[in-house]
Design a protein around this motif. Structure first.
Motif, mmCIF file in Angstrom:
data_model
loop_
_atom_site.group_PDB
_atom_site.id
_atom_site.type_symbol
_atom_site.label_atom_id
_atom_site.label_comp_id
_atom_site.label_asym_id
_atom_site.label_seq_id
_atom_site.Cartn_x
_atom_site.Cartn_y
_atom_site.Cartn_z
ATOM 1 N N GLU A 94 -12.878 10.516 -11.797
ATOM 2 C CA GLU A 94 -11.544 10.192 -12.291
ATOM 3 C C GLU A 94 -10.585 11.368 -12.114
ATOM 4 O O GLU A 94 -9.976 11.853 -13.063
ATOM 5 N N ASP A 95 -10.457 11.820 -10.895
ATOM 6 C CA ASP A 95 -9.636 12.979 -10.550
ATOM 7 C C ASP A 95 -8.160 12.686 -10.837
ATOM 8 O O ASP A 95 -7.523 11.869 -10.157
ATOM 9 N N ALA A 96 -7.608 13.363 -11.828
ATOM 10 C CA ALA A 96 -6.221 13.127 -12.226
ATOM 11 C C ALA A 96 -5.242 13.502 -11.123
ATOM 12 O O ALA A 96 -4.137 12.959 -11.051
ATOM 13 N N ALA A 97 -5.646 14.424 -10.253
ATOM 14 C CA ALA A 97 -4.776 14.841 -9.152
ATOM 15 C C ALA A 97 -4.835 13.885 -7.973
ATOM 16 O O ALA A 97 -4.108 14.065 -6.990
ATOM 17 N N CYS A 98 -5.687 12.862 -8.071
ATOM 18 C CA CYS A 98 -5.843 11.904 -6.968
ATOM 19 C C CYS A 98 -5.840 10.474 -7.506
ATOM 20 O O CYS A 98 -6.706 9.660 -7.171
ATOM 21 N N GLY A 99 -4.886 10.206 -8.350
ATOM 22 C CA GLY A 99 -4.709 8.848 -8.852
ATOM 23 C C GLY A 99 -5.856 8.311 -9.682
ATOM 24 O O GLY A 99 -6.032 7.098 -9.788
ATOM 25 N N ARG A 137 0.843 -1.199 0.000
ATOM 26 C CA ARG A 137 0.000 0.000 0.000
ATOM 27 C C ARG A 137 0.880 1.252 0.000
ATOM 28 O O ARG A 137 1.717 1.448 0.864
ATOM 29 N N GLY A 138 0.667 2.103 -0.983
ATOM 30 C CA GLY A 138 1.459 3.314 -1.098
ATOM 31 C C GLY A 138 1.284 4.226 0.110
ATOM 32 O O GLY A 138 0.190 4.358 0.658
ATOM 33 N N ARG A 139 2.374 4.852 0.537
ATOM 34 C CA ARG A 139 2.352 5.761 1.683
ATOM 35 C C ARG A 139 2.495 7.218 1.273
ATOM 36 O O ARG A 139 2.678 8.091 2.110
ATOM 37 N N SER A 140 2.425 7.511 -0.014
ATOM 38 C CA SER A 140 2.661 8.884 -0.479
ATOM 39 C C SER A 140 1.539 9.842 -0.096
ATOM 40 O O SER A 140 1.712 11.050 -0.125
ATOM 41 N N LEU A 141 0.391 9.307 0.259
ATOM 42 C CA LEU A 141 -0.791 10.073 0.662
ATOM 43 C C LEU A 141 -1.219 11.063 -0.426
ATOM 44 O O LEU A 141 -1.409 12.240 -0.188
ATOM 45 N N PHE A 142 -1.395 10.536 -1.617
ATOM 46 C CA PHE A 142 -1.916 11.363 -2.706
ATOM 47 C C PHE A 142 -3.345 11.827 -2.412
ATOM 48 O O PHE A 142 -3.857 12.743 -3.047
ATOM 49 N N GLU A 143 -3.962 11.206 -1.424
ATOM 50 C CA GLU A 143 -5.340 11.564 -1.032
ATOM 51 C C GLU A 143 -5.394 12.804 -0.139
ATOM 52 O O GLU A 143 -6.482 13.246 0.237
ATOM 53 N N ARG A 144 -4.251 13.366 0.243
ATOM 54 C CA ARG A 144 -4.198 14.398 1.276
ATOM 55 C C ARG A 144 -5.153 15.575 1.021
ATOM 56 O O ARG A 144 -5.830 16.044 1.935
ATOM 57 N N GLY A 145 -5.198 16.064 -0.219
ATOM 58 C CA GLY A 145 -6.053 17.213 -0.502
ATOM 59 C C GLY A 145 -7.514 16.953 -0.177
ATOM 60 O O GLY A 145 -8.189 17.786 0.451
ATOM 61 N N TRP A 146 -8.005 15.804 -0.573
ATOM 62 C CA TRP A 146 -9.393 15.439 -0.275
ATOM 63 C C TRP A 146 -9.579 15.174 1.217
ATOM 64 O O TRP A 146 -10.607 15.554 1.800
ATOM 65 N N LEU A 147 -8.607 14.538 1.837
ATOM 66 C CA LEU A 147 -8.713 14.281 3.279
ATOM 67 C C LEU A 147 -8.765 15.586 4.066
ATOM 68 O O LEU A 147 -9.516 15.695 5.055
#
Length: 207
Positions: free
Chosen positions: A185-190, A23-33
């Motif tokens: 399909e948010d390109a900024a969130c994978g 599981r990736g740890r880069s936290l690309f979800e940060r903006g939405w979180l």
């Protein structure tokens, strides 16, 4: 579909350790979180539905000052969470029958809800509402359009499903949630398709 969605729990249970490693740890979800946290409020209790091994999302929420209750059907996933974050609450349960008897300031179902069959997804909105405090933030990922798809994990078939966006909107509205934002399909969130909503209900959070 040729792969029943009920097989997913067994798949994740058998591959829990591999999932945690990969599981990736880069936290690309940060903006939405962060948007989710803003709606939930500082220190709000968070319900993480389909929490997996707690990395990286639960860790991020805990570090930000939230008490997290994580729910997952895979016992090994929950065991990893309990060892990693013993001060939080971790529950082995099927989200489809979830009844914790308390309400939360935020409910998250990231990359978990979309493994349910379409009828089960429809039924989940009443479960979300039953656990939502007034002003609760609800965020979940879905597919971009109605349909079923078979992906792959560890060489095994992995079921996904989605409803039509208009049906998600109707289900949210019928269960007391207002849509704050929706991006397909948010390109900024994978490439994730994300729903962020707020409850207008009268329940009070149990912090």
């Amino acid at each position: 579909m040729s792969v029943p969605p009920d097989r997913i729990v067994d798949l994740y249970e058998r591959h829990a350790q591999a999932f945690d490693r990969e599981r990736g740890r880069s936290l690309f979800e940060r903006g939405w979180l962060d948007r989710f946290r803003t709606i939930a409020g500082a220190g709000a209790a968070i319900l993480d539905v389909g929490c997996g091994s707690g990395e990286p999302i639960a860790r991020y929420l805990i570090a930000a000052g939230h008490d997290v209750t994580g729910v997952d059907s895979a016992k090994t996933m929950i065991a990893i969470c309990r060892k990693r974050f013993p001060e939080q609450s971790w529950v082995v349960a099927d989200m489809r029958g979830l009844a914790l008897g308390r309400r939360f300031g935020g409910i998250l179902a990231w990359d978990s809800f979309f493994h349910l069959a379409q009828p089960d997804q429809r039924a989940m909105f009443a479960i979300f509402a039953a656990h939502a405090a007034e002003g609760c933030a609800l965020m979940f990922t879905s597919g971009p359009r109605a349909g079923e798809a078979i992906g792959s994990y560890q060489g095994e078939a992995l079921y996904h499903a989605s409803l039509d966006p208009d049906e998600y909107r109707a289900l949210l509205r019928a269960n007391g949630f207002d849509v704050v934002d929706h991006v397909a399909e948010d390109a900024a969130c994978g490439g994730h398709t994300i729903w962020l909503a707020r409850s207008a209900g009268s329940g009070h959070a149990d912090r």
